[in-house]
Scaffold this active site. Structure first.
Site, PDB file in Angstrom:
ATOM      1  N   TYR A   1       0.829  -1.207   0.000  1.00 59.47           N
ATOM      2  CA  TYR A   1       0.000   0.000   0.000  1.00 59.47           C
ATOM      3  C   TYR A   1       0.867   1.262   0.000  1.00 59.47           C
ATOM      4  CZ  TYR A   1      -3.816   3.160   1.214  1.00 59.47           C
ATOM      5  OH  TYR A   1      -4.721   4.184   1.205  1.00 59.47           O
ATOM      6  N   ASP A   2       1.856   1.305   0.922  1.00 61.17           N
ATOM      7  CA  ASP A   2       2.692   2.505   1.052  1.00 61.17           C
ATOM      8  C   ASP A   2       3.444   2.786  -0.246  1.00 61.17           C
ATOM      9  OD1 ASP A   2       1.858   1.896   3.592  1.00 61.17           O
ATOM     10  OD2 ASP A   2       3.796   2.165   4.556  1.00 61.17           O
TER      11      ASP A   2
ATOM     12  N   ASN B   1      -6.044   9.618   8.424  1.00 60.30           N
ATOM     13  CA  ASN B   1      -7.125   8.747   8.925  1.00 60.30           C
ATOM     14  C   ASN B   1      -8.475   9.468   8.905  1.00 60.30           C
ATOM     15  OD1 ASN B   1      -4.479   7.911  10.189  1.00 60.30           O
ATOM     16  ND2 ASN B   1      -5.758   6.168  10.727  1.00 60.30           N
TER      17      ASN B   1
ATOM     18  N   ARG C   1     -10.657  -1.054  10.311  1.00 61.48           N
ATOM     19  CA  ARG C   1      -9.936   0.091  10.864  1.00 61.48           C
ATOM     20  C   ARG C   1     -10.412   0.370  12.288  1.00 61.48           C
ATOM     21  NH1 ARG C   1     -10.405   4.393   6.249  1.00 61.48           N
ATOM     22  NH2 ARG C   1     -12.142   3.057   5.660  1.00 61.48           N
TER      23      ARG C   1
ATOM     24  N   PHE D   1     -13.752  -0.470  17.074  1.00 60.58           N
ATOM     25  CA  PHE D   1     -14.093  -0.171  18.475  1.00 60.58           C
ATOM     26  C   PHE D   1     -15.599   0.046  18.640  1.00 60.58           C
ATOM     27  CE2 PHE D   1      -9.676   1.740  19.803  1.00 60.58           C
ATOM     28  CZ  PHE D   1      -9.133   0.458  19.796  1.00 60.58           C
TER      29      PHE D   1
ATOM     30  N   GLY E   1      -1.278   0.655  22.818  1.00 62.88           N
ATOM     31  CA  GLY E   1      -2.231   1.739  22.591  1.00 62.88           C
ATOM     32  C   GLY E   1      -1.598   3.109  22.717  1.00 62.88           C
TER      33      GLY E   1
ATOM     34  N   GLN F   1       0.444   4.359  20.457  1.00 64.38           N
ATOM     35  CA  GLN F   1       0.590   4.964  19.121  1.00 64.38           C
ATOM     36  C   GLN F   1      -0.522   5.996  18.907  1.00 64.38           C
ATOM     37  OE1 GLN F   1      -0.586   1.939  19.822  1.00 64.38           O
ATOM     38  NE2 GLN F   1      -1.594   0.923  18.113  1.00 64.38           N
TER      39      GLN F   1
ATOM     40  N   ARG G   1       1.205   9.880  14.139  1.00 69.15           N
ATOM     41  CA  ARG G   1       0.806  10.452  12.856  1.00 69.15           C
ATOM     42  C   ARG G   1      -0.083  11.661  13.071  1.00 69.15           C
ATOM     43  NH1 ARG G   1      -2.172   6.473   9.391  1.00 69.15           N
ATOM     44  NH2 ARG G   1      -0.169   5.751   8.636  1.00 69.15           N
TER      45      ARG G   1
END
Ligand code: UDP
Length: 225
Positions: free
Chosen positions: A60-61, A89, A101, A106, A122, A124, A190
């Site tokens: 993907y990147d 995002n 995603r 969640f 968590g 990140q 990010r």
């Protein structure tokens, strides 16, 4: 992964050829993934990124990176009118339940009364943009003469743990958060530098995470009975 790389390269190549033939304007929906696991924070458009070329995310990147390269070569070689948006995002109503995603995961887990799955510790971070804001930004970019690349997204940064706690508090505070393995090459932080899009297109996000999540939860409540 091979289809992902193929779509990014051959798909973009085919569409650029079509745009050239019919003299259409071309908008590439690129991604913050071109910055990889960034060593510069927040990420401005002139940061070249830190991307693993052979890892599980590379299809993907690197796919999106070659797509950006193709756009600029069509612009230089054929004078094609291209714009590149680097989308950070994004979330909102109409996401698929099984999308995978983090926000949809969640919300669906919480509505189904399941534990929320946190990958790694968590710690990140991500910055989440509500879809309506994003679409407005894309329309503004398409109507401009800016080639970009231009970052589009939110610059309100949250840890994944903070996100899980926020979603849990809105749906069912008694649910557990469970830790799972962190996927390979998962970016640690990010957040877009939005200076360019603010200055050139007078665009900035208007819907904060709290309000955007409420609208998204409302949508998923119709899907999850
Ligand atoms: N993530 C998580 N639990 C999930 C899904 C994702 O903790 O059920 C984490 C994931 O490891 C990443 C972040 O949430 O650090 C955002 O993941 P997503 O796939 O939404 O977007 P991307 O990694 O492409 O930014």
């Amino acid at each position: 992964p091979i289809k992902t790389a193929k779509t990014s390269f051959i798909g973009t190549y085919n569409m650029l050829g079509l745009a050239k033939r019919v003299n259409a304007k071309f908008l590439l929906a690129s991604t913050s993934e071109v910055y990889g696991d960034p060593k510069v924070h927040p990420q401005p458009e002139d940061y070249w990124g830190s991307v693993n070329p052979i890892g599980i995310r590379s299809c993907y990147d690197e796919g999106k990176r070659i797509a950006e390269t193709l756009c600029f070569d069509y612009q230089r070689s054929h004078n094609l009118d291209i714009s590149i948006a680097r989308i950070f995002n994004t979330y909102g109503p109409n996401m698929a339940k099984e999308d995978g995603r983090v926000i949809s995961n969640f919300i669906v887990q919480a509505l189904e009364g399941k534990d929320l799955t946190i990958y790694g510790k968590g710690s990140q971070t991500r910055s989440f943009c509500y879809v309506d804001d994003l679409v407005l930004g894309l329309i503004k970019l398409m109507n401009s003469n800016i080639h970009g690349p231009v970052n589009i997204g939110s610059n309100q940064e949250f840890t994944i743990l903070e996100l899980a706690e926020l979603i849990r508090s809105k749906i069912n505070p008694s649910l557990k958060l469970i830790l799972k393995d962190l996927p390979e090459d998962d970016p640690k932080q990010r957040k877009p530098d939005l200076t360019l899009i603010k200055n050139k297109l007078n665009w900035e996000p208007t819907i904060n995470l709290n309000n955007g999540l409420d609208k998204t939860i409302q949508y998923f409540k119709m899907l999850v009975k």
